[in-house]
Design an enzyme around this catalytic site. Structure first.
Site, short mmCIF file in Angstrom:
data_model
loop_
_atom_site.label_atom_id
_atom_site.label_comp_id
_atom_site.label_asym_id
_atom_site.label_seq_id
_atom_site.Cartn_x
_atom_site.Cartn_y
_atom_site.Cartn_z
N GLY A 139 33.85 43.38 27.65
CA GLY A 139 33.85 42.67 28.93
C GLY A 139 35.24 42.39 29.47
O GLY A 139 35.40 41.67 30.46
N GLY A 184 46.11 33.33 37.14
CA GLY A 184 45.05 32.40 36.72
C GLY A 184 45.51 30.95 36.77
O GLY A 184 45.86 30.44 37.83
N GLY A 238 39.81 34.17 34.04
CA GLY A 238 38.75 33.41 33.39
C GLY A 238 38.33 32.23 34.22
O GLY A 238 39.09 31.71 35.04
N LYS A 288 48.90 40.90 43.56
CA LYS A 288 49.61 39.71 43.08
C LYS A 288 51.11 39.83 43.35
O LYS A 288 51.76 38.85 43.71
CB LYS A 288 49.32 39.50 41.60
CG LYS A 288 47.85 39.15 41.34
CD LYS A 288 47.46 39.29 39.88
CE LYS A 288 45.99 38.94 39.67
NZ LYS A 288 45.49 39.37 38.34
N GLY A 326 33.37 29.74 41.18
CA GLY A 326 32.84 28.57 41.88
C GLY A 326 32.14 27.61 40.93
O GLY A 326 32.33 26.39 41.00
N ILE A 360 48.16 29.60 35.38
CA ILE A 360 49.61 29.38 35.24
C ILE A 360 50.17 28.85 36.56
O ILE A 360 50.00 29.48 37.59
CB ILE A 360 50.33 30.71 34.89
CG1 ILE A 360 49.70 31.35 33.65
CG2 ILE A 360 51.81 30.48 34.69
CD1 ILE A 360 50.15 32.79 33.41
#
Lengths: 438, 438
Positions: free
Chosen positions: A187, A134, A302, A205, A15, A136
């Site tokens: 991470g 993401g 990301g 997905k 967000g 793409i």
């Protein structure tokens, strides 16, 4: 022209990325839409934590109804994640006649039907480019410029955590557990990584991709899902020797009206571009009857790439609104009444090549026993590697067999039989091979 | 719902592909649009030759006005190719209020401004996905879901003929002329291959990409264009030794409001996915500020992939019309009045790394003379390979130098100076290197 007014539910990392993008590239967006896109309200239970971006405090609210009840807001972005209350909120926003943009793959994979049906009734759009790959632009492409094709297969490397771990296992000959720990330290993997490494995220997905590509509903729980936690350094090494890379691959196929949908570690030939998709990158490859094979590659996760996809969806909706269009496209690209419920092929009936890795005591007759059992189940051998004798005759040796195409059910039955042999010292490993990635 | 009526001008190989796709996948198209797309008239001077598809003879005409004057026809597909009469016909169709779908890259690269201005005046759309990358949905993605990004670079391998020749030169260590002949024999190169091998076709496509990515007009004739005909087997071999593949690369960059647009043989690091785009495949890679790097890959030419892109454009327009939209998007994705005319960086000012291949007589002091000249022009050397002495002392030996980043102007001046040295036996070869392909 007055701005397009948008509400955001869920003010976390993604967000904040959307806020940042709408601010930093406001001029870019205006130059493409002919109006601004204004985030009028942001709803979250926590509206005090620092997100690294600045918004007018008056736009923050803990009351999600402030979004639903605002007639100026024409699009609601849902970024809460999870099933509830996300589902309730999305349905409420639809009921209020607002278009939806979401990145929530779990919600769509399990409750897409209900949400899409509600959107059809109210004549609003549901866009979800950020839910797969993401930034793409693969979903928009499948629904959009590739729409003239009959798509018969789709393959995806769509989980950065798994791909990072497998890439490092390949490059360093390392074991799964060590590379998972390394990924967690950096991470790239969650403290509880189950969803990623056991393939659940990839299966969400795949459910979305299969629906879009083949125009079908899919029962998420019927998707065969196997993660990467049982892949060993030895598997990676043997795969390389045979000219393959191991990837966590999502596979969707359509044959004679029957759908295959499965997620599992898969050996991909080195010459195929998918074999070279490394680290946290994602790639999706599909085949259409006219376009042939097409591949999309980019950052699959990301804050920034995901924001790119979400604001891309907003721009698309804004352009349609500016042009006076009502609902331009149904959620899956197919007209709502054209979405089928195609049967899913049971896993036992899929056909694949396999790499089988046996741990056998180094005794006479072992190979003949194994090959005999495979033969009885109709599985024929393409090639074999038996490593040299161990110093210790009692130590098990790996025997690696590459099969020709065989039925999964036959392979599982043969392995169950072989694993009961006295000379077999541990459960036989197997990895499916995908040679024909068109 | 009544069908969307379309007219087609130019009934060649691609036109026949469009007819075939509209026929074979009529059910697919209807399931996505909610209406059929009907090819009402096809205009060509030759309406008798067999195209391998069957159409109602009544729909064929030699009079293109039958399309312009038919008020039912809302979209005109232009597949004549070339500048005239294609341009006149496109402008006429726009004047009649019809949307345009075209695959004509030469026309758009040189006369896009005029066509787009006319379309803006009449409020119609111009779609041209098939003009770049065949069936790869790259233009739709740039204009569409990636629209929120500031794009700062775009790279493309976009000519199948060149890529086929370079791939075989790499795989077989063969010379350009032999592989061109082989490509011609297989139909991958035209009898007169100049347009392809000298980079003109790639430059047309780059002009379109640069306009879409950066929102600028571009003077096609100012695009630096260099083909692959001077690339030798030795260049390919040395490039491999340094860890590179040679590709005919289209390069577009935007830095501080200044555009770079150039087409030339380029060394690409082996680890980059673009290095593995082989044969007749195309790939386009771009970088946006939020999405990061994205790559698209697929068949860049051919009847079927091109038809996929054209009918994809038709479906997009049809959906907008069905939704009651007027003009949903301007041709470049940017609002018409937001398209700039950014300055193009002169070629002499671009900065690149270079592989320089000198043919020098094997005499003392040669290396010092070469490196001295480079140094005087501010060009520093990253690494060097001098092959072992020849049996014949008088035969020239290759000296290969990899430079650090240098200005093109300085490199050309240095080479002009060096090529006048007595010890230099032939014109020095140079290939630009693109290390940072983000």
């Amino acid at each position: 022209m007055s701005d397009i007014k948008v509400g955001l539910i869920g003010y976390g990392n993604i967000g904040a990325g959307v806020v940042k993008l709408l601010q930093q590239n406001a001029d870019v967006i205006r130059s493409k839409v002919g109006a601004g896109i204004a985030l009028k309200r942001i709803a979250d239970l926590d509206i005090t934590s620092d997100r690294g971006v600045t918004v007018d405090p008056a736009c923050l609210t803990t009351d999600v109804n402030a979004i639903f009840d605002d007639p100026e807001i024409s699009v609601v972005i849902e970024l809460m994640g999870g099933y509830e209350p996300a589902k309730t909120f999305v349905l409420k926003a639809i009921e209020k006649g607002k278009h939806i943009v979401t990145a929530n793959k779990a919600l769509l994979a399990l409750h897409g039907d209900e949400i899409f049906a509600a959107a059809a009734r109210k004549g609003v759009e549901v866009q979800f480019e950020a839910s797969v790959g993401g930034g793409i632009p693969v979903l928009t492409s499948i629904k959009g410029n590739l729409a003239a094709n009959r798509i018969d297969s789709v393959f995806g490397i769509m989980n950065g955590t798994c791909n990072y771990i497998l890439t490092r296992m390949t490059q360093e000959g390392a074991d799964f557990a060590d590379m998972l720990a390394a990924a967690q330290k950096l991470g790239y993997a969650e403290p509880n990584p189950t969803f990623d490494i056991e393939g659940v995220d990839t299966a969400h997905k795949l459910a979305i991709l299969v629906s879009l590509c083949f125009g079908t509903r899919i029962d998420f729980n019927s998707i065969y899902t196997e993660g990467i936690s049982r892949i060993s350094a030895l598997d990676v090494k043997f795969a390389s020797e045979f000219g393959y890379r191991i990837k966590l691959l999502a596979i969707g196929k359509l044959n004679n009206g029957q759908v295959e949908a499965r997620v599992h570690p898969t050996m991909i030939p080195l010459q195929n571009p998918l074999a070279e998709v490394n680290g946290v990158f994602n790639a999706i490859r599909l085949h259409g009857d006219f376009v042939g094979p097409v591949m999309f590659y980019g950052r699959g996760a990301g804050q920034n790439p995901t924001a790119s996809a979400i604001v891309g969806d907003l721009i698309g909706l804004s352009r349609s609104m500016m042009a006076g269009a009502g609902r331009r496209m149904a959620p899956l690209g197919f007209m709502d009444d054209q979405v089928a419920t195609l049967p899913l092929k049971p896993m036992s009936e899929i056909v694949s090549k396999y790499m089988l890795r046996f741990s056998a005591l180094d005794q006479p007759g072992v190979l003949s026993a194994i090959s005999g059992a495979l033969g009885r189940h109709g599985i024929s051998i393409e090639s074999m590697v038996q490593t040299s004798h161990q110093a210790d005759d009692a130590a098990p040796v790996p025997i690696v067999i590459m099969t020709h195409e065989a039925r999964e059910g036959a392979v599982q039955a043969a392995l169950a039989e072989i694993d009961r042999f006295d000379v077999i010292s541990q459960k036989t490993g197997f990895i499916r091979i995908e040679d024909n990635l068109e």
